[in-house]
Write an enzyme that holds these catalytic residues in place. Structure first.
Site, short mmCIF file in Angstrom:
data_model
loop_
_atom_site.label_atom_id
_atom_site.label_comp_id
_atom_site.label_asym_id
_atom_site.label_seq_id
_atom_site.Cartn_x
_atom_site.Cartn_y
_atom_site.Cartn_z
N THR A 32 0.84 -1.19 0.00
CA THR A 32 0.00 0.00 0.00
C THR A 32 0.88 1.24 0.00
OG1 THR A 32 -1.73 -1.16 1.21
CG2 THR A 32 -1.77 1.24 1.29
N GLY A 33 0.44 2.27 -0.71
CA GLY A 33 1.17 3.53 -0.72
C GLY A 33 1.65 3.91 -2.11
N SER A 34 2.21 5.11 -2.22
CA SER A 34 2.55 5.65 -3.54
C SER A 34 3.66 4.88 -4.23
CB SER A 34 2.94 7.13 -3.40
OG SER A 34 4.06 7.28 -2.54
N THR A 35 4.64 4.38 -3.48
CA THR A 35 5.74 3.64 -4.12
C THR A 35 5.28 2.24 -4.50
OG1 THR A 35 7.27 4.88 -2.70
CG2 THR A 35 8.17 3.04 -3.95
N GLY A 88 5.98 -0.58 0.52
CA GLY A 88 6.74 0.61 0.86
C GLY A 88 7.04 0.66 2.35
N ALA A 89 7.67 1.75 2.77
CA ALA A 89 7.95 1.99 4.18
C ALA A 89 7.98 3.48 4.44
CB ALA A 89 9.28 1.36 4.59
N LYS A 100 6.08 1.38 9.36
CA LYS A 100 5.04 1.45 8.35
C LYS A 100 3.73 1.84 9.03
CE LYS A 100 4.74 -1.95 5.47
NZ LYS A 100 4.49 -0.96 4.38
N GLU A 109 -0.81 -5.36 6.13
CA GLU A 109 0.51 -5.43 5.49
C GLU A 109 1.42 -6.41 6.22
OE1 GLU A 109 1.03 -0.95 3.62
OE2 GLU A 109 1.49 -1.28 5.73
N LYS A 127 13.47 8.05 2.87
CA LYS A 127 12.94 7.11 3.87
C LYS A 127 14.05 6.37 4.63
CE LYS A 127 8.70 7.89 2.47
NZ LYS A 127 8.93 8.69 1.27
#
Length: 230
Positions: A32-35, A88-89, A100, A109, A127
């Site tokens: 989950t997330g933009s990356t 991601g992280a 996270k 996750e 990050k």
């Protein structure tokens, strides 16, 4: 509490490089997330080219994006295991301990990432830190909120209930729970803090991922830095 920073190109490089790890027949954990979103789109393109995989999403958003990308989906109880998880992280230290939960999906996750034979974090350079220092998201049962707040304060944490940005009231996770953002300053002992938080009654899951990340793919301006656990 979603994190910002890094360029979209850096995120895309990391995610697309990690997507290359996926092989025909794999079950893939979809983060989950933009990356992680870049990885989902890359896997979707591979599926369109004939790759046979099954994806296990970690949130409502990753499920929706995977469906849009054309990735066949399964739930954890429908498969025997996960071959590789890509996620991601919000922060990652030199030993690949991670924080996270900026998107409040850390409980699901962690279940998917822990089930994976290979868990790869994709990130941009902002990050990566020497020592973890972000607030730690803690998902709690709604009725246990006050008790957990007191217990976290006893551990030295400064607790804030995460509020929704576009509605009145708190953030509610996909599991129907609340999120407490717990500030501990510099986290010199991630494993110890993870164990302390896990022992608190009412805690569903926390955002410290210790001894789970196998590799990190960090996108840079001109490539990808691959890191393994020390």
């Amino acid at each position: 509490m979603k994190t910002t920073g890094g360029t979209d190109d850096q995120k895309r490089r990391a995610a697309e490089r990690a997507a290359e790890l996926v092989s025909d027949g794999d079950v893939v954990g979809l983060g989950t997330g933009s990356t992680a979103a870049h990885a989902i789109r890359a896997i979707g393109r591979m599926v369109a080219d004939g790759l046979d995989v099954r994806g296990v999403p970690t949130s409502f958003d990753s499920r929706a994006l995977a469906r849009e990308a054309g990735i066949p989906l399964r739930s954890l109880d429908e498969i025997d295991g996960v071959d590789v998880a890509i996620d991601g992280a919000d922060q990652l230290d030199r030993n690949l301990a991670a924080i996270k939960g900026g998107g409040a999906a850390h409980a699901r996750e962690k279940v998917v990432d822990a089930a994976a034979d290979r868990f790869v974090v994709v990130a941009d350079p902002t990050k990566v830190v020497e020592t973890l220092s972000r607030s730690v998201p803690v998902e709690v049962l709604p009725d246990a909120r006050a008790a957990v707040e007191r217990d976290v304060a006893d551990l030295g944490g400064d607790v804030t209930l995460r509020r929704a940005e576009r509605k009145d009231g708190p953030v509610v996770t996909d599991n129907g729970n609340l999120v407490l953002d717990c500030e501990f300053g510099t986290v010199d002992d991630p494993d110890g803090l993870a164990q302390d938080l896990s022992r608190l009654p009412g805690v569903v899951e926390h955002g410290l991922f210790v001894d789970l990340v196998d590799e990190a793919y960090v996108g840079t301006d001109d490539g990808v830095d691959v890191r393994t656990r020390e």
